[in-house]
Design an enzyme around this catalytic site. Structure first.
Site: not given
Ligand code: AMP
Ligand code: MG
Length: 539
Positions: A292, A115, A112, A147, A282-283, A212, A135
């Protein structure tokens, strides 16, 4: 009128925001903003969290004009506050979407928008619906242990690369603004137990939809058939209206179109040497957009086996050369998720559309890059030998292809004359002597003969051929070290580097003599510097 703002551009605060996604799909019944599983919901309503001193650092003029939004008059006014997550305008009903995904090949359950928070939707100047999404604007129910924030370095990278990809002609989500939050964010950049505080930032990204593959996967995994069908119907009605009202035949055509767009997108990545770095499901955008921007990178030395992502250094799943196969695998995960809507043979047909599209688009792109005709059928020896050479010795991809147009084609030239235009592409000068030089000369001989034959056959002139090559081989890409220099300057308070890259990367295929320093091999200092050669997911 003595205003610098064209009258058709309006301040963000004057826009009427729509909330079609929120109105149409199932909401999370709990309003609680704590990390949790959110069964049954397509999204959760959540407000961005305010930050200390939001300040606008960068703005995409091109996207602003497309959306009809005027550049904010002040870097600290209401727009900066909204774009940094500290204020919400009337009509906005912010939300975070629920999705799941396969990360590095394994099912990861609910992920989900941890951020990312969509503020609302507006119609752009062509009447197309566009979501504005922040973002880094704070925690959501999907933040898990993290966070909800983003650091300046990764935000600069997303901001610049989104727009650079757009100007390269590659389907992508966009980025409107970059806002510094005035707050620190703690990150263990190398995952080695040395956390440090870095400046925080928020990017406002823009796309017709941020749905996505993973949005469908979570519903399929938890047997939420109603949500799955409702989201599929919503995506088709609002983002693929040309396909008609949802029906079994339309679902089949939709999946095939997703497959086609995904194949075209990946072929473009291959064309320009873009490595996404985290092609988890998810990307993967349901609209076939690059989405992403995390630990992505651009090939400098050409290498099918290169990945910018340190997290992937062992498994090497998301290397440059793997991208076409990985997109196909990701599509097979989407197919599995959609199996309740579609017959098996329709899913197979869609998968075949991916293969067929990639196999027709990529050779055409390569032919344009080399200025030759597409050779149908059997393996093209000129291409195979070229990839062998590029792989064998460190050769700058961007420079090599761009300068190929300058290689003289006349018969009977000596090797040195043929090689001369390519000199700048090689990281080790001594490759121009000895065995490699001989192989290169032999290849150039065959290549020139091939190009001459193709021109004779097609009637294409050398000028036309060069123009075709230049349209396919960008001169300016967001080299990793170039982005890092802009980040270093921005961290020290100077956004001039970002602005310069914005300008240059708006015209990536054109000669820009004043930007020659950005058309250069990676300098030695950048070879092993973090952010230049290797990037972690920490952002
Ligand atoms: P990503 O690898 O950026 O596609 O992120 C994978 C998952 O981790 C997604 O659900 C993002 O929303 C979550 N995520 C990544 N970085 C953060 C962050 N700093 N705070 C909260 N969720 C994060
Ligand atoms: Mg992502």
């Amino acid at each position: 009128m003595n205003t610098v703002v064209p009258p058709t551009l309006r301040p963000l605060a004057d826009f009427a925001f729509d909330d079609l996604f929120v109105r149409s799909l199932a909401a999370d019944a709990s309003g609680e903003n704590v990390p949790r599983q959110v069964p049954g919901a397509v999204y959760s309503r959540v407000s961005p969290s305010a930050t200390a001193t939001p300040r606008l650092l960068a703005w995409s003029e091109v996207l602003g004009v497309q959306l009809g939004i005027a550049r904010p008059a002040s870097t600290e006014g209401i727009e900066a506050r909204v774009l940094g997550g500290s204020d919400v305008l009337q009509g906005m009903r912010p939300y975070a979407a629920r999705y799941g995904g396969h990360q590095f090949g394994n099912w990861a359950g609910q992920l989900g928008d941890g951020r990312a928070i969509t503020l609302g939707e507006i119609l752009d100047r062509e009447g197309r619906r566009q979501e504005l999404q922040l973002k880094g604007a704070g925690r959501t129910p999907y933040s898990r242990f993290a966070d909800g924030r983003a650091v300046l370095r990764s935000s600069v990278r997303e901001f610049l690369c989104s727009e650079a990809m757009f100007h390269l002609g590659i389907p992508t989500t966009r980025a409107l603004s970059l806002v510094a939050t005035g707050e620190g964010v703690v990150r263990d950049m190398f995952y080695d137990g040395r956390p440090a505080t870095e400046p925080g930032a928020v990017v406002c990204r823009v796309a017709p939809s941020f749905v996505r593959f993973g949005n469908f996967e979570i519903f399929a995994a938890l047997d939420e058939d109603e949500n799955l069908r409702a989201l599929a119907d919503w995506v088709i009605r609002h983002h693929y209206p040309e396909l008609g009202e949802p029906s079994p035949a339309v679902y089949a055509a939709w999946f095939a179109e997703i497959a086609r767009r995904t194949a075209v997108m990946v072929a473009h990545w291959m064309r320009v040497g873009f490595v996404h770095g985290v092609m988890n499901t998810d990307n993967m955008s349901i609209l076939g957009l690059t989405i992403d921007y995390g630990p992505y990178g651009w090939l400098e030395g050409f290498d099918f086996g290169w990945t910018p992502n340190t997290t992937d250094a062992q498994s090497r799943r998301y290397t440059y050369g793997q991208q076409p196969q990985i997109a196909y695998w990701n599509l097979s995960r989407l197919a599995a998720a959609l199996s309740g809507l579609l017959e098996e043979d329709a899913l197979q047909a869609g998968m075949k559309v991916y293969r067929d599209t990639f196999e027709s688009v990529w050779p055409r792109m390569l032919a344009d890059k080399l200025g030759i005709a597409v050779q149908a059928g059997e393996e093209d020896a000129v291409l195979a030998d070229m990839f062998g050479l590029l792989q064998e010795t460190e050769t700058d991809m961007t420079i090599f292809f761009r300068e190929l147009a300058q290689v003289p084609l006349a018969a009977g030239l000596d090797a040195a004359t043929r090689i001369a235009p390519l000199r700048e592409a090689f990281y080790q000068a001594d490759v121009l002597e000895g065995e490699h030089a001989q192989k290169l000369a032999a290849w150039l001989e065959a290549y020139a003969a091939r190009a001459r034959a193709d021109m004779a056959e097609s009637g294409e002139t050398q000028a036309q051929r060069r123009a075709r090559m230049d349209r396919s081989n960008p001169k300016y890409v967001l080299r990793n070290w170039i982005a890092q220099l802009a980040i270093d300057a921005a961290t020290a308070g100077d956004v001039g580097g970002i602005e310069r890259l914005q300008r240059v990367l708006q015209r990536p295929y054109e000669e820009q003599p004043e930007a020659q320093d950005l058309y250069a091999r990676r300098p030695e200092w950048a070879r092993n510097r973090a952010g230049c050669s290797a990037l972690s997911c920490s952002s």
